[in-house]
Design a protein around this motif. Structure first.
Motif, PDB file in Angstrom:
ATOM      1  N   ALA A  28      36.345  39.593  48.742  1.00 12.10           N
ATOM      2  CA  ALA A  28      37.071  40.638  49.196  1.00 12.10           C
ATOM      3  C   ALA A  28      37.166  41.547  47.696  1.00 12.10           C
ATOM      4  O   ALA A  28      37.168  41.130  46.861  1.00 12.10           O
ATOM      5  CB  ALA A  28      38.438  40.438  49.754  1.00 12.10           C
ATOM      6  N   LEU A  29      37.704  42.972  48.012  1.00  9.39           N
ATOM      7  CA  LEU A  29      37.737  43.919  46.867  1.00  9.39           C
ATOM      8  C   LEU A  29      38.998  44.489  46.968  1.00  9.39           C
ATOM      9  O   LEU A  29      39.250  44.994  48.073  1.00  9.39           O
ATOM     10  CB  LEU A  29      36.469  44.689  46.939  1.00  9.39           C
ATOM     11  N   VAL A  30      39.611  44.841  45.980  1.00 11.08           N
ATOM     12  CA  VAL A  30      40.759  45.711  45.886  1.00 11.08           C
ATOM     13  C   VAL A  30      40.474  46.724  44.943  1.00 11.08           C
ATOM     14  O   VAL A  30      40.135  46.333  43.627  1.00 11.08           O
ATOM     15  CB  VAL A  30      41.963  45.030  45.601  1.00 11.08           C
ATOM     16  N   THR A  31      40.575  48.065  44.947  1.00 12.37           N
ATOM     17  CA  THR A  31      40.282  49.023  44.074  1.00 12.37           C
ATOM     18  C   THR A  31      41.509  49.849  43.822  1.00 12.37           C
ATOM     19  O   THR A  31      42.198  50.248  44.672  1.00 12.37           O
ATOM     20  CB  THR A  31      39.282  49.842  44.451  1.00 12.37           C
ATOM     21  N   ILE A  32      41.934  50.011  42.619  1.00 12.21           N
ATOM     22  CA  ILE A  32      42.963  51.240  42.263  1.00 12.21           C
ATOM     23  C   ILE A  32      42.310  52.201  41.382  1.00 12.21           C
ATOM     24  O   ILE A  32      41.401  51.928  40.339  1.00 12.21           O
ATOM     25  CB  ILE A  32      43.789  50.155  41.246  1.00 12.21           C
ATOM     26  N   HIS A  33      42.454  53.453  41.815  1.00 16.46           N
ATOM     27  CA  HIS A  33      42.040  54.693  40.959  1.00 16.46           C
ATOM     28  C   HIS A  33      43.262  55.216  40.487  1.00 16.46           C
ATOM     29  O   HIS A  33      44.357  55.743  40.998  1.00 16.46           O
ATOM     30  CB  HIS A  33      41.354  55.603  41.892  1.00 16.46           C
ATOM     31  N   LEU A  34      43.236  55.544  39.067  1.00 15.20           N
ATOM     32  CA  LEU A  34      44.387  56.125  38.316  1.00 15.20           C
ATOM     33  C   LEU A  34      43.820  57.596  37.803  1.00 15.20           C
ATOM     34  O   LEU A  34      42.616  57.798  37.663  1.00 15.20           O
ATOM     35  CB  LEU A  34      44.697  55.438  37.202  1.00 15.20           C
ATOM     36  N   GLN A  91      42.248  39.713  55.426  1.00 13.24           N
ATOM     37  CA  GLN A  91      43.749  39.422  55.271  1.00 13.24           C
ATOM     38  C   GLN A  91      44.058  39.092  53.990  1.00 13.24           C
ATOM     39  O   GLN A  91      45.157  39.465  53.538  1.00 13.24           O
ATOM     40  CB  GLN A  91      44.193  38.417  56.007  1.00 13.24           C
ATOM     41  N   GLY A  92      43.379  38.366  53.167  1.00 10.36           N
ATOM     42  CA  GLY A  92      43.631  37.966  51.696  1.00 10.36           C
ATOM     43  C   GLY A  92      43.771  39.318  50.802  1.00 10.36           C
ATOM     44  O   GLY A  92      44.578  39.311  49.790  1.00 10.36           O
ATOM     45  N   ALA A  93      42.721  40.130  51.143  1.00  4.24           N
ATOM     46  CA  ALA A  93      42.605  41.265  50.267  1.00  4.24           C
ATOM     47  C   ALA A  93      44.138  42.264  50.662  1.00  4.24           C
ATOM     48  O   ALA A  93      44.456  43.067  49.467  1.00  4.24           O
ATOM     49  CB  ALA A  93      41.512  42.086  50.930  1.00  4.24           C
ATOM     50  N   GLN A  94      44.397  42.282  51.865  1.00  7.19           N
ATOM     51  CA  GLN A  94      45.478  43.044  51.992  1.00  7.19           C
ATOM     52  C   GLN A  94      46.565  42.505  51.511  1.00  7.19           C
ATOM     53  O   GLN A  94      47.677  43.263  50.882  1.00  7.19           O
ATOM     54  CB  GLN A  94      45.873  43.217  53.784  1.00  7.19           C
ATOM     55  N   ILE A  95      46.988  41.296  51.337  1.00 12.57           N
ATOM     56  CA  ILE A  95      47.928  40.570  50.733  1.00 12.57           C
ATOM     57  C   ILE A  95      47.870  40.824  49.182  1.00 12.57           C
ATOM     58  O   ILE A  95      48.911  41.286  48.432  1.00 12.57           O
ATOM     59  CB  ILE A  95      47.932  39.170  51.024  1.00 12.57           C
TER      60      ILE A  95
END
Length: 262
Positions: A28-34, A91-95
C-alpha cells in the motif's frame, strides 16, 4: 524537447522503480504533498526560502515516521512524502492515512522551531496493489489523487460538512474528527500556559465554549465541541488577532476543563 523528462516525471519514475523493486506481493502507498508559498523576488531570498521549506518538510517527515512500522519505507522527494507499506491492503492504507493526516495537521499548526516554514497547502492520498491497482504505476497515480486537503489561506480542510451532535459520542468522536480532518483530544490539560491564557481569558473561553491549548507563532490551537462554529472562530480571530486552529474535544472533557479555568 518533447523527450525531455520533467522533474515531476523523473521523481514519479524513481518512485515507481522503487515500488517495482519491492519483494512483496502486496503493498500500500500513502502520499503527502506539501506546497510552500514564495513571493520573494530576490534570488538569495528565494534560495533561503527554498532551504527553509526543505528543512520543514524533513522536520515533518521525521515526526510522522514514528507513526508507521519500522518495516515500512519513507521517501522524501522535494516536498512530497511517500509511505510505502509492504503487506498492507487498501483498508490498511486508509487507516495509516487518517493517522498521518491527524498528526500532520497537529504538528504543522504547532511548529514553533525557528527557521521552520509552514506549508501553504497540504494534500494526502492512498492506494494499494494488487487490489485495486494492478501495477506500481497505477498505484502511484491513484495515491496521488487527493483524499484530504488543507489550505492555509482559508484555514479550511476540504471535507463534506459534518454536524457535531452535543451528546456522549465517545466512540464516534474520533471518527468524526477524521472526517473533519482535524485532531481529536479525549482529555485536556488542567492548566493553560500563562502566555496562552493572556490571549484568551476565562470569560471569553466560557462564552465561546472553547479551551486554549497552545500557541505557536501566529496560530492559536483551541479545543472546541463544535470546530465548525464559524461565529466562535471569527470571534476568536477578532479578539486574539491570531489564526485559529480548532481541534475536536469531548463535550464532557471541555466542560470539566472550563470549570478550572479562571
Amino acid at each position: 524537447m518533447g523527450n525531455v523528462m520533467t522533474e515531476k516525471q523523473a521523481n514519479s519514475a524513481e518512485i515507481v522503480c522503487q515500488l517495482s523493486a519491492l519483494d512483496s506481493i502486496q503493498v500500500a502507498l500513502v502520499t503527502i504533498h506539501l506546497t510552500y508559498k514564495s513571493v520573494e523576488k530576490n534570488a538569495q531570498a528565494r534560495l533561503l526560502r527554498a532551504e527553509q521549506a526543505h528543512e520543514s518538510s524533513a522536520y515533518l517527515l521525521q515526526h510522522l515516521r514514528s507513526l508507521v512500522r519500522k518495516t515500512d519505507q519513507t521517501i522524501l522527494q522535494q516536498h512530497s512524502m511517500y509511505f510505502v507499506l509492504p503487506g498492507a491492503n487498501l483498508q490498511g492504507a486508509q487507516i495509516v492515512e487518517e493517522r498521518l493526516w491527524e498528526a500532520l495537521l497537529w504538528r504543522t499548526h504547532n511548529m514553533s522551531e525557528q527557521h521552520m516554514t509552514r506549508p501553504f497547502s497540504m494534500t494526502i492520498g492512498h492506494s494499494a496493489f494488487p487490489e485495486p491497482q494492478a501495477n506500481p504505476h497505477a498505484l502511484l497515480t491513484a495515491a496521488d489523487e487527493i483524499s484530504k486537503r488543507f489550505d492555509a489561506q482559508t484555514e479550511r480542510v476540504s471535507t463534506r460538512q459534518v454536524t457535531v451532535v452535543e451528546q456522549d459520542m465517545s466512540d464516534a468522536l474520533p471518527q468524526l474528527a477524521r472526517k473533519l480532518g482535524i485532531p481529536y483530544l479525549s482529555l485536556l490539560p488542567s492548566q493553560v500556559p500563562q502566555r496562552v491564557q493572556q490571549v484568551v481569558d476565562a470569560k471569553l473561553a466560557h462564552e465561546l465554549h472553547c479551551y486554549p491549548v497552545g500557541r505557536a507563532r501566529n496560530t492559536l490551537t483551541v479545543a472546541m465541541r463544535d470546530p465548525q462554529d464559524r461565529h466562535a472562530l471569527e470571534r476568536l480571530r477578532q479578539e486574539t488577532g491570531l489564526r485559529i486552529f480548532p481541534v475536536l474535544v469531548h463535550p464532557e472533557a471541555l466542560e470539566n476543563a472550563l470549570k478550572h479555568l479562571s
